[in-house]
Design an enzyme around this catalytic site. Structure first.
Site, mmCIF file in Angstrom:
data_model
loop_
_atom_site.group_PDB
_atom_site.id
_atom_site.type_symbol
_atom_site.label_atom_id
_atom_site.label_comp_id
_atom_site.label_asym_id
_atom_site.label_seq_id
_atom_site.Cartn_x
_atom_site.Cartn_y
_atom_site.Cartn_z
ATOM 1 N N GLU A 270 -1.344 -2.183 -9.706
ATOM 2 C CA GLU A 270 -2.971 -2.090 -10.065
ATOM 3 C C GLU A 270 -3.620 -2.310 -8.812
ATOM 4 O O GLU A 270 -4.603 -1.761 -8.408
ATOM 5 C CB GLU A 270 -3.383 -3.002 -11.262
ATOM 6 C CG GLU A 270 -2.830 -2.840 -12.449
ATOM 7 C CD GLU A 270 -2.803 -1.397 -12.905
ATOM 8 O OE1 GLU A 270 -3.661 -0.668 -12.415
ATOM 9 O OE2 GLU A 270 -1.704 -1.016 -13.819
ATOM 10 N N ASP B 14 2.932 2.730 -7.268
ATOM 11 C CA ASP B 14 4.256 2.333 -7.386
ATOM 12 C C ASP B 14 4.918 1.667 -6.236
ATOM 13 O O ASP B 14 5.528 0.596 -6.425
ATOM 14 C CB ASP B 14 5.100 3.329 -8.192
ATOM 15 C CG ASP B 14 4.980 3.491 -9.714
ATOM 16 O OD1 ASP B 14 4.341 2.769 -10.278
ATOM 17 O OD2 ASP B 14 5.151 4.610 -10.255
HETATM 18 ZN ZN LIG Z 1 -1.410 3.363 -12.324
#
Ligand SMILES: [Zn+2]
Length: 690
Positions: free
Chosen positions: A528, A592
């Protein structure tokens, strides 16, 4: 009305979940069933595979082999498994609450309990049949000319009763994040994406035929004879195909500059003069709309042309279809079954419909005033303050690790670094559940009136959204309910948000070693945070404004790195005939990779030079990476995979695992991967960004 930006994970088109878990777990205790009591269960691995050949298979092969997709689901993995447990917790609360009818009128319990009871009252719903549609269909029938389109669409959009055509709502002004702005967007399609209308391969053609047949069947259920219904379904296809052809691609929509076109209403009127915009706004009860952001101008221009040259009978057919399809899931069984047959069975390959309670619960458990009323009851039972405290510590450790990474970046200049650090320091953080709950007191909930309850709740939400115009920004709002297994970053708020629902195993386990938690929830937090610096998020500054803070040279250096991510994911084959779309999934893939890296660095920092003892033969770093692979594992139906490849900005779980790991030297070291191994990418094609 506008989709939530930058979630961790896209939930299915059909609301997901299943499985029983009893007495309302505290966060720390929740999760592991007897079978998987260990944070890393050796039975989940496939030791016949080498970790440097295929880490997803190595880490999850045992689990993948014994896991099947439940008949009512499109996909099953760590997210769905936890979501099932949370759903059972909420279900127990709803059952108990709905069985009592002596709650104080207007109390949370009365509203939530009566809503659930009304949804479970199948007899009352059957008795009504198609009747709830009548006033809506009459409204369409009463249209005298296409000039009435504006008032009819205002009525439908205001009530959130379908309508189609385009989307309208209020959201932060991307270039002035302290103000709300009216937003006009493309929409009005019944298939998942514009490309479904234009692709010429056999599968796409077949799907369109089935869609037209489905529209016709629904029209019959709504009272038309089959000849009319077929002709009307063809008209729907004509209207939707024109809308689709004028729509912006999903890839282009990811660029916030491409969807920012703020203009005066008078300019909108010049752009698409065939539609009565002022009448439309008036119909929504909006007195003064000064500016509006036209997110996709080409689409709105085409819609304007269509307002004039699509015939009245064609518009009627189109509007009827959108009214029927919007209401169908909440009507009698015939409607529900037909909607399931196309949207779930044909499109996503799901053989079996969810139990009724799951569907009713999914209608309630949304980020709305009633959803938060249920959320209040949920967190009373299923949230641990201890987990929240630990999360806050983890988040600050991650923030410190990302700060160090930014300071040390070899490719970014001092000026841009200063801005990046300012943005990082300004990140807002929300954990668990809202400090201030949405107020549901004005929504009347009546036992035995499911459709009425839904419509009153929807009308309330629409009004609440529209009334934001001209008001100060509400920074207390949440875009997810507390029981949700997900997280998000909002670029205009510049905040990261973690609902209570995800603070459980395998993401977060108070009993597990730190390596496992940093590889799970740590990577989620890092994900995030990195969204603030992905190809889209990085265009917003510390105040949440779409405003460039990069030098040209730094932007170029950044893009040469993200280009490698696009190439890497473009090459992943997800179905025999379809690869991942590297551009559509770029932001998530950057998040990621960055999240994993930051989490690992933060974990290393937290050790302060110590080296944790191996557990079950795995070193600390190995356990970190094993749990990272655990959170992304899933099994998915090929039909659903195809829909996601076309629409979901997230890559399939397998590639969310092997993509980032194969770019990470820390991973090679943990498992001894050598040059030439599949999980070790050559340096010249290996992206390293944050
Ligand atoms: Zn995301």
């Amino acid at each position: 009305m506008l989709r939530l930006p930058h979630a961790l994970f896209s939930l299915g088109l059909v609301a997901t979940s299943l499985v029983a878990q009893s007495p309302l777990p505290q966060v720390a205790k929740a999760g592991k069933t007897a079978k998987t009591a260990k944070a890393i269960d050796p039975a989940d691995l496939d030791l016949a595979v080498k970790p440097c050949d295929d880490f997803y298979q190595y880490a999850n092969g045992g689990w993948l082999k014994r896991s099947t997709i439940p008949a009512d689901k499109a996909r099953f993995g760590s997210f769905e498994e936890l979501a099932d447990r949370n759903r059972d917790t909420l279900h127990a609360i709803l059952e108990e609450t709905s069985q009592r009818s002596d709650w104080k009128k207007g109390s949370l319990e009365q509203k939530v309990g009566d809503f659930f009871a009304s949804g479970m009252d199948q007899a009352a719903i059957e008795k009504l049949g198609a009747a709830p549609l009548s006033p809506w269909l009459a409204r369409i029938e009463a249209m005298k000319s296409t000039r009435d389109l504006a008032s009819v669409l205002a009525a439908f959009h205001g009530a959130h009763a379908g309508g189609g055509g385009f989307g309208f709502g209020v959201a932060q002004d991307a270039k002035n994040s302290t103000q709300y702005l009216a937003q006009l967007s493309q929409g009005g399609l019944g298939l998942p994406d514009r490309d479904y209308y234009t692709k010429t391969d056999a599968k796409s053609k077949d799907l369109r035929e089935k869609y037209v047949a489905h529209v016709a069947k629904m029209m019959v259920l709504a009272g038309e004879d089959s000849m009319d219904a077929r002709a009307h379904a063809d008209a729907v296809m004509i209207v939707e195909t024109r809308l689709a052809k004028a729509s912006m691609s999903r890839v282009d929509q990811r660029d916030p500059q491409k969807t920012y076109h703020k203009m005066l209403v008078s300019e909108l009127e010049q752009m698409a003069p065939q539609f009565a915009w002022r009448l439309y706004f008036k119909g929504l009860g909006l007195k003064q709309v000064g500016d509006v952001n036209v997110r996709q101008p080409a689409f709105i221009m085409e819609f304007g042309s269509m307002a004039e040259d699509i015939t009245l009978p064609e518009w009627r057919a189109y509007l009827r279809w959108h009214a029927v399809s919007s209401a169908a899931p909440h009507l009698s069984r015939a409607f529900v079954d037909e909607a399931f047959d196309f949207n779930s069975r044909i499109l996503n390959g799901i053989p079996q419909q969810q139990d009724r309670w799951k569907r009713v619960q999914a209608v309630l458990d949304t980020p709305s005033a009633l959803g938060e009323a249920a959320g209040q009851l949920y967190v009373k039972q299923a949230f641990s303050p201890e987990a929240k405290q630990k999360m806050v510590v983890l988040i600050e450790n991650l923030r410190a690790a990302l700060k160090e990474k930014i300071v040390a970046l070899p490719w970014m200049g001092a000026d841009t670094k200063q801005q990046a650090l300012k943005k990082l320091a300004a990140f807002g953080v929300k954990v668990g559940y809202p400090d201030k709950w949405k107020d549901a007191s004005k929504i009347e909930v009546v036992r035995g009136d499911f459709y009425g309850n839904i419509m009153r709740a929807r009308a309330f939400e629409t009004r609440h959204n529209l009334e934001k115009l001209g008001q100060p920004i509400d920074r207390t709002e949440w875009g997810m309910t507390p029981s949700t297994v997900n997280a998000y970053y909002s670029p205009t708020m510049n905040e990261i948000v973690f609902p209570a629902g995800i603070l459980q195993p395998p993401f977060f386990d108070a009993k597990a070693d730190d390596a496992v938690n940093y590889g799970g929830i740590g990577a989620v937090i890092g994900h995030e945070m990195t969204h603030g610096f992905d190809d889209s998020g990085s265009q917003f500054d510390a105040e949440g404004n779409l405003k460039n803070w990069w030098t040209e040279a730094d932007k170029k250096a950044y893009e040469s790195r993200t280009d490698l991510v696009v190439k890497e994911f473009d090459a992943f084959k997800a179905l025999p005939d379809q690869n991942v779309n590297g551009k559509l999934t770029l932001g998530e893939n950057i998040a990621d990779l960055g999240g994993l890296k930051i989490a690992f660095a933060a974990w290393q920092k937290s050790l302060g030079g110590r080296s944790p003892d191996p557990i079950d033969g795995f070193t600390g770093p190995q356990r970190f990476f094993l749990n990272f692979a655990v959170i992304w594992r899933n099994v998915i139906r090929p039909e659903a995979q195809r829909v996601r490849l076309n629409t979901d900005p997230h890559s399939p779980g397998r590639f969310r695992t092997i993509g980032p790991l194969s770019n990470l030297p820390e991973f090679y070291q943990a498992f001894g991967c050598a040059d030439g191994d599949a999980m070790k990418r050559a340096e010249d094609v290996r992206p390293s960004i944050w």
